[in-house]
Design a protein around this motif. Structure first.
Motif, PDB file in Angstrom:
ATOM      1  N   SER A 355      41.565  38.232  34.243  1.00  0.00           N
ATOM      2  CA  SER A 355      42.854  38.508  34.893  1.00  0.00           C
ATOM      3  C   SER A 355      43.660  37.247  35.151  1.00  0.00           C
ATOM      4  CB  SER A 355      42.610  39.196  36.234  1.00  0.00           C
ATOM      5  OG  SER A 355      41.864  38.333  37.078  1.00  0.00           O
ATOM      6  N   GLY A 356      42.933  36.143  35.336  1.00  0.00           N
ATOM      7  CA  GLY A 356      43.621  34.910  35.738  1.00  0.00           C
ATOM      8  C   GLY A 356      44.075  34.954  37.186  1.00  0.00           C
ATOM      9  N   LEU A 378      39.931  29.433  30.768  1.00  0.00           N
ATOM     10  CA  LEU A 378      39.647  30.339  29.639  1.00  0.00           C
ATOM     11  C   LEU A 378      40.068  31.717  30.153  1.00  0.00           C
ATOM     12  CD1 LEU A 378      36.265  30.282  27.735  1.00  0.00           C
ATOM     13  CD2 LEU A 378      38.042  31.959  27.480  1.00  0.00           C
ATOM     14  N   VAL A 379      41.260  32.110  29.801  1.00  0.00           N
ATOM     15  CA  VAL A 379      41.933  33.203  30.495  1.00  0.00           C
ATOM     16  C   VAL A 379      42.485  34.202  29.482  1.00  0.00           C
ATOM     17  CG1 VAL A 379      43.911  33.679  32.022  1.00  0.00           C
ATOM     18  CG2 VAL A 379      42.515  31.665  32.426  1.00  0.00           C
ATOM     19  N   ASN A 380      42.585  35.460  29.916  1.00  0.00           N
ATOM     20  CA  ASN A 380      43.229  36.450  29.044  1.00  0.00           C
ATOM     21  C   ASN A 380      44.717  36.583  29.355  1.00  0.00           C
ATOM     22  OD1 ASN A 380      43.421  38.419  27.054  1.00  0.00           O
ATOM     23  ND2 ASN A 380      43.028  40.074  28.508  1.00  0.00           N
ATOM     24  N   VAL A 381      45.052  36.703  30.649  1.00  0.00           N
ATOM     25  CA  VAL A 381      46.433  37.032  30.998  1.00  0.00           C
ATOM     26  C   VAL A 381      47.310  35.776  31.006  1.00  0.00           C
ATOM     27  CG1 VAL A 381      47.943  38.076  32.721  1.00  0.00           C
ATOM     28  CG2 VAL A 381      45.675  39.051  32.306  1.00  0.00           C
ATOM     29  N   VAL A 382      48.237  35.762  30.061  1.00  0.00           N
ATOM     30  CA  VAL A 382      49.172  34.639  29.946  1.00  0.00           C
ATOM     31  C   VAL A 382      50.098  34.668  31.174  1.00  0.00           C
ATOM     32  CG1 VAL A 382      51.024  33.675  28.497  1.00  0.00           C
ATOM     33  CG2 VAL A 382      49.062  34.820  27.436  1.00  0.00           C
ATOM     34  N   GLY A 383      50.396  33.531  31.716  1.00  0.00           N
ATOM     35  CA  GLY A 383      51.305  33.468  32.869  1.00  0.00           C
ATOM     36  C   GLY A 383      50.588  33.706  34.191  1.00  0.00           C
ATOM     37  N   SER A 384      49.287  33.944  34.145  1.00  0.00           N
ATOM     38  CA  SER A 384      48.554  34.229  35.386  1.00  0.00           C
ATOM     39  C   SER A 384      48.349  32.939  36.189  1.00  0.00           C
ATOM     40  CB  SER A 384      47.203  34.850  35.048  1.00  0.00           C
ATOM     41  OG  SER A 384      46.469  33.952  34.254  1.00  0.00           O
ATOM     42  N   ALA A 385      47.954  33.131  37.436  1.00  0.00           N
ATOM     43  CA  ALA A 385      47.828  31.983  38.343  1.00  0.00           C
ATOM     44  C   ALA A 385      46.804  30.968  37.823  1.00  0.00           C
ATOM     45  CB  ALA A 385      47.408  32.479  39.721  1.00  0.00           C
ATOM     46  N   ILE A 386      45.677  31.479  37.300  1.00  0.00           N
ATOM     47  CA  ILE A 386      44.624  30.549  36.852  1.00  0.00           C
ATOM     48  C   ILE A 386      45.089  29.793  35.602  1.00  0.00           C
ATOM     49  CG2 ILE A 386      42.282  30.465  35.876  1.00  0.00           C
ATOM     50  CD1 ILE A 386      41.508  32.602  37.959  1.00  0.00           C
ATOM     51  N   ILE A 599      35.143  56.891  34.611  1.00  0.00           N
ATOM     52  CA  ILE A 599      34.795  55.685  33.858  1.00  0.00           C
ATOM     53  C   ILE A 599      35.806  54.548  34.018  1.00  0.00           C
ATOM     54  CG2 ILE A 599      34.500  54.796  31.499  1.00  0.00           C
ATOM     55  CD1 ILE A 599      32.955  57.320  30.889  1.00  0.00           C
ATOM     56  N   ASP A 600      37.074  54.859  33.899  1.00  0.00           N
ATOM     57  CA  ASP A 600      38.065  53.772  33.953  1.00  0.00           C
ATOM     58  C   ASP A 600      38.316  53.271  35.365  1.00  0.00           C
ATOM     59  OD1 ASP A 600      38.497  53.580  31.246  1.00  0.00           O
ATOM     60  OD2 ASP A 600      40.056  55.115  31.233  1.00  0.00           O
ATOM     61  N   GLN A 601      38.011  54.123  36.341  1.00  0.00           N
ATOM     62  CA  GLN A 601      38.272  53.731  37.733  1.00  0.00           C
ATOM     63  C   GLN A 601      37.051  54.038  38.594  1.00  0.00           C
ATOM     64  OE1 GLN A 601      41.862  55.944  38.344  1.00  0.00           O
ATOM     65  NE2 GLN A 601      43.073  54.465  37.195  1.00  0.00           N
ATOM     66  N   PRO A 602      35.992  53.259  38.441  1.00  0.00           N
ATOM     67  CA  PRO A 602      34.765  53.535  39.195  1.00  0.00           C
ATOM     68  C   PRO A 602      34.996  53.391  40.697  1.00  0.00           C
ATOM     69  CG  PRO A 602      34.434  51.805  37.551  1.00  0.00           C
ATOM     70  CD  PRO A 602      35.887  52.055  37.604  1.00  0.00           C
ATOM     71  N   ARG A 603      34.165  54.101  41.439  1.00  0.00           N
ATOM     72  CA  ARG A 603      34.347  54.092  42.892  1.00  0.00           C
ATOM     73  C   ARG A 603      34.222  52.662  43.460  1.00  0.00           C
ATOM     74  NH1 ARG A 603      28.602  56.957  43.878  1.00  0.00           N
ATOM     75  NH2 ARG A 603      27.344  55.069  43.809  1.00  0.00           N
ATOM     76  N   ASN A 604      34.972  52.430  44.492  1.00  0.00           N
ATOM     77  CA  ASN A 604      34.942  51.174  45.259  1.00  0.00           C
ATOM     78  C   ASN A 604      35.456  49.940  44.523  1.00  0.00           C
ATOM     79  OD1 ASN A 604      33.664  52.782  47.109  1.00  0.00           O
ATOM     80  ND2 ASN A 604      31.626  51.971  46.735  1.00  0.00           N
ATOM     81  N   LEU A 605      35.754  50.066  43.250  1.00  0.00           N
ATOM     82  CA  LEU A 605      36.140  48.878  42.490  1.00  0.00           C
ATOM     83  C   LEU A 605      37.644  48.823  42.265  1.00  0.00           C
ATOM     84  CD1 LEU A 605      33.405  48.784  39.716  1.00  0.00           C
ATOM     85  CD2 LEU A 605      33.471  47.526  41.850  1.00  0.00           C
ATOM     86  N   ALA A 606      38.100  47.712  41.785  1.00  0.00           N
ATOM     87  CA  ALA A 606      39.487  47.553  41.356  1.00  0.00           C
ATOM     88  C   ALA A 606      39.534  46.358  40.427  1.00  0.00           C
ATOM     89  CB  ALA A 606      40.395  47.307  42.541  1.00  0.00           C
ATOM     90  N   LYS A 607      40.523  46.333  39.585  1.00  0.00           N
ATOM     91  CA  LYS A 607      40.676  45.194  38.673  1.00  0.00           C
ATOM     92  C   LYS A 607      41.337  44.045  39.436  1.00  0.00           C
ATOM     93  CE  LYS A 607      40.357  44.618  34.073  1.00  0.00           C
ATOM     94  NZ  LYS A 607      39.043  44.746  33.454  1.00  0.00           N
ATOM     95  N   SER A 608      41.095  42.827  39.031  1.00  0.00           N
ATOM     96  CA  SER A 608      41.751  41.654  39.614  1.00  0.00           C
ATOM     97  C   SER A 608      41.386  41.480  41.083  1.00  0.00           C
ATOM     98  CB  SER A 608      43.283  41.752  39.545  1.00  0.00           C
ATOM     99  OG  SER A 608      43.695  41.735  38.242  1.00  0.00           O
ATOM    100  N   VAL A 609      40.364  40.705  41.325  1.00  0.00           N
ATOM    101  CA  VAL A 609      39.877  40.548  42.693  1.00  0.00           C
ATOM    102  C   VAL A 609      40.610  39.374  43.357  1.00  0.00           C
ATOM    103  CG1 VAL A 609      37.826  40.314  44.133  1.00  0.00           C
ATOM    104  CG2 VAL A 609      37.693  41.534  41.981  1.00  0.00           C
ATOM    105  N   THR A 610      41.743  39.707  43.949  1.00  0.00           N
ATOM    106  CA  THR A 610      42.588  38.643  44.503  1.00  0.00           C
ATOM    107  C   THR A 610      42.250  38.335  45.961  1.00  0.00           C
ATOM    108  OG1 THR A 610      44.236  40.338  44.946  1.00  0.00           O
ATOM    109  CG2 THR A 610      44.539  39.056  42.955  1.00  0.00           C
ATOM    110  N   VAL A 611      41.115  38.889  46.427  1.00  0.00           N
ATOM    111  CA  VAL A 611      40.675  38.541  47.786  1.00  0.00           C
ATOM    112  C   VAL A 611      39.298  37.888  47.695  1.00  0.00           C
ATOM    113  CG1 VAL A 611      41.975  40.404  48.849  1.00  0.00           C
ATOM    114  CG2 VAL A 611      39.639  40.832  48.148  1.00  0.00           C
ATOM    115  N   GLU A 612      38.943  37.155  48.756  1.00  0.00           N
ATOM    116  CA  GLU A 612      37.644  36.451  48.744  1.00  0.00           C
ATOM    117  C   GLU A 612      36.486  37.398  48.976  1.00  0.00           C
ATOM    118  OE1 GLU A 612      36.908  32.877  50.890  1.00  0.00           O
ATOM    119  OE2 GLU A 612      39.067  32.569  51.106  1.00  0.00           O
TER     120      GLU A 612
END
Ligand code: F6R
Length: 612
Positions: A355-356, A378-386, A599-612
């Motif tokens: 996610s970057g 080593l990132v996938n998302v161009v323009g991302s913070a990382i 499958i695409d949205q498993p419980r408790n999870l989310a993409k891009s973990v922007t919190v610690e």
């Protein structure tokens, strides 16, 4: 985590916001909400659960005619951090006057202090969220100028935010700001949008501005005015997205995950495109932007990342040590950032992130830079913070990964790590012959992945028996150890089967106590110098009644140890990590499908973990 979309223009905002939320839903899906500007007030709808529930609520409450009149709005899909996933905690949140509304992605760390101060002033909070502290603070700061109010409030905030704010008294604008959470503005013809990621914008525009940390922008249908937190004007470039809508749709597959698994011959090809020099047996990685002298002085590599990206880094460790002879360590990014790591200018830190945006990986980069180390992303998302923070590195070009469980990013990351190892190895210890051989093998990766994908039906059959067990083990040695970890992670996150990945030799040091008859043990028994040892470890499991699912290399002698077999194409152990990972992705996918999981949205999870 959490998705934000905003629209200001002349078209009805509701379908645009809902469409955007559906695209962003993978970022969080425990509740959703939207706010629409009416001529003199702000209308909000919120609901618990998936965006579909919000759609139904809006349909029941807002006639199509009313929808057509409302052309400004903001919306949010939530991954709960503060407060349970209830309607009261769903965004948007109002200020005290209910004339200002905020959607927020991130965490306000000092929200308790702000909340207490506001409560002392008579505020009665409607939710348990940190966001409501911010929306009320903006209201407190409001003196007739929304931008100034937002800036004043943000100057009192500690933590991370991507926000979009509406004010009933200034209906011609929206104010957005970011620090630590992504936000991208889309520029259309007489309309503007804002979103947490470009997937929500592609249907409307290709022209975007990526906001940077500390940016506050006032958006009108025809204008984007960006300031810093001192209210001074800032220039940001307009970029072209270069994405088409197809890239963010399922394209006939039942799930994004399956689509993304099947995209891998192409995404691996994209990761390699123009980067292999088959004549010289080396890699061309211009994004690394490193002089030969700089590369020559690297004494140690430290790879940082989280989750699947961390596993890719662990495969990289074997590649850098075996191919380039450079001592390599892999550290969980959250650990690296807080442990006062010992690094110096002769080290090279590689930060891996799909996610970057992963907060810990971003912080690890900052830590490494503080220490004066060379940092590559080593990132996938161009323009991302990382990508921006690292400043140099290599993009994997896998395209948008929508499934929460990462698949094509992993194989892209490993492919690029192999290229990096080849490049470093070429200038160090790798012979001409070995360099050419490895370059050719890496170049064949897309067809090696195809080879595994052709076994999809057979793997689905293997999954039928596996899906009946609530436990599973994945064993590997050498570079297949991280693949075993990754296989276990894929299975647990999408099928909720309790899965453990271990070094094959480690089983007998404790975990073997967990084996009961019939428990599936996936053994990565590919062609390698330690294959006999792997089989011995499998034998130990078999003796305890385990069902052995062996991932073997075509042409290796048959064994009667395996109850089921998945076959890999002949290739070296390092390169085999990619087709092996694809096989385990398919296995996890089919188990999860048979168990009826989301499958695409498993419980408790989310993409891009922007919190610690
Ligand atoms: C697992 C998965 C996560 C991510 C991790 C890091 O399928 O997706 O473990 O790999 O949250 O995310 P990125 O790579 O975006 O930094």
């Amino acid at each position: 985590m959490c998705g934000i979309i905003g629209y200001i223009g002349t078209r009805p905002a509701t379908p645009i916001l809902i469409g955007g939320l559906k695209r962003l839903e993978y970022r969080g899906y425990d509740s959703a909400g939207l706010a629409l500007l009416e001529p003199k007030s702000i209308l909000t709808y919120r609901s618990v659960g998936k965006v579909a529930h919000l759609v139904e609520k809006v349909r029941l409450n807002l006639t199509p005619e009313r929808q057509n009149e409302l052309t400004v709005g903001i919306a949010h899909t939530r991954w709960a951090t503060h407060g349970a996933p209830t309607e009261a905690n769903a965004h948007p949140h109002y200020d005290k006057s209910r004339r200002i509304c905020v959607v927020h992605n991130g965490i306000i760390e000092n929200y308790r202090t702000i909340r207490e101060k506001l409560q002392a002033k008579g505020h009665k909070f409607d939710s348990d969220t940190d966001t409501e502290a911010l929306s009320r603070l903006i209201g407190e700061c409001y003196r007739g100028d929304l931008r100034k109010a937002v800036i004043n409030a943000l100057r009192q905030i500690e933590g991370a935010y991507g926000i979009a704010v509406l004010c009933a008294d200034e209906p011609d604008k929206m104010v957005v700001a970011r620090k630590g959470s992504p936000l991208v503005i889309g520029i259309g013809e007489g309309e503007c949008l804002v979103a947490s990621d470009p997937s929500a914008l592609v249907a409307h525009t290709q022209r975007v501005i990526y906001l940077d940390d500390g940016d506050v922008a006032v958006i009108t249908p025809d204008l984007v005015d960006i300031r810093n937190l001192d209210d001074e004007p800032i220039e940001r470039n307009v970029s072209e997205l270069g994405l088409d809508v197809g890239a963010v749709e399922k394209g006939g597959y039942e799930h994004f995950m399956l689509k993304e698994i099947f995209e891998q011959p192409e995404t691996v090809r994209n990761a390699l495109r123009g980067r292999i020099d088959l004549k010289e047996g080396t890699a061309i990685l211009s994004g690394m932007n490193a002089t030969p002298a700089e590369l020559a002085e690297i004494a140690r590599i430290i790879v940082v990342g989280c989750g699947t990206s961390l596993h890719a880094g662990m495969v990289g460790e074997f590649a850098f040590e075996d191919v380039a002879g450079i001592s390599t360590e892999v550290q969980q990014a959250a650990e690296f950032r807080y442990r006062n790591p010992i690094v110096d200018r002769n080290d090279m830190v590689i930060a891996i992130s799909q996610s970057g945006e992963t907060a810990d990986t971003l912080a690890a980069i900052r830590k490494a830079k503080e220490k004066g180390t060379k940092v590559f992303g080593l990132v996938n998302v161009v323009g991302s913070a990382i990508a921006r923070e690292a400043g140099r590195g290599v993009f994997i070009h896998a395209g948008p990964e929508i499934s929460v469980a990462s698949t094509k990013a992993f194989t892209g990351q490993v492919a690029v790590l192999l290229l990096m190892a080849l490049k470093l190895g070429r200038t160090r210890r790798l012979s001409n012959e070995d360099s050419l051989k490895l370059a050719q093998e890496i170049n064949r990766l897309p067809e090696l992945v195809e080879y595994v994908l052709k076994q999809n039906d057979a793997i689905a059959k293997v999954a039928e028996r596996m899906a009946q067990s609530d436990h599973a083990f994945f064993l590997g040695r050498g570079p297949m150890h991280p693949v075993a970890l990754e296989g276990a992670l894929k299975l647990k996150e999408i099928s909720y089967v309790h899965a453990e990945g271990y070094h094959a030799a480690e089983m007998k040091h404790g975990p073997i106590a967990l084996l009961t008859p019939g428990v599936p043990v996936v053994v990565l028994a590919n062609h390698s110098p330690v294959l006999d040892k792997v089989w011995s470890n499998a034998e130990e499991c078999k003796a305890r009644g385990a069902r052995i699912i062996a991932v073997v290399t075509e042409g290796e002698p048959k064994t009667d140890l395996a109850d089921d077999t998945i076959v890999l194409p002949p290739c070296s152990p390092l390169v085999a990590t990619i087709p092996a990972a694809v096989a385990l992705q398919l296995l996890a996918y089919h188990v999860a499908r048979l168990r009826g999981c989301s499958i695409d949205q498993p419980r408790n999870l989310a993409k891009s973990v922007t919190v610690e």
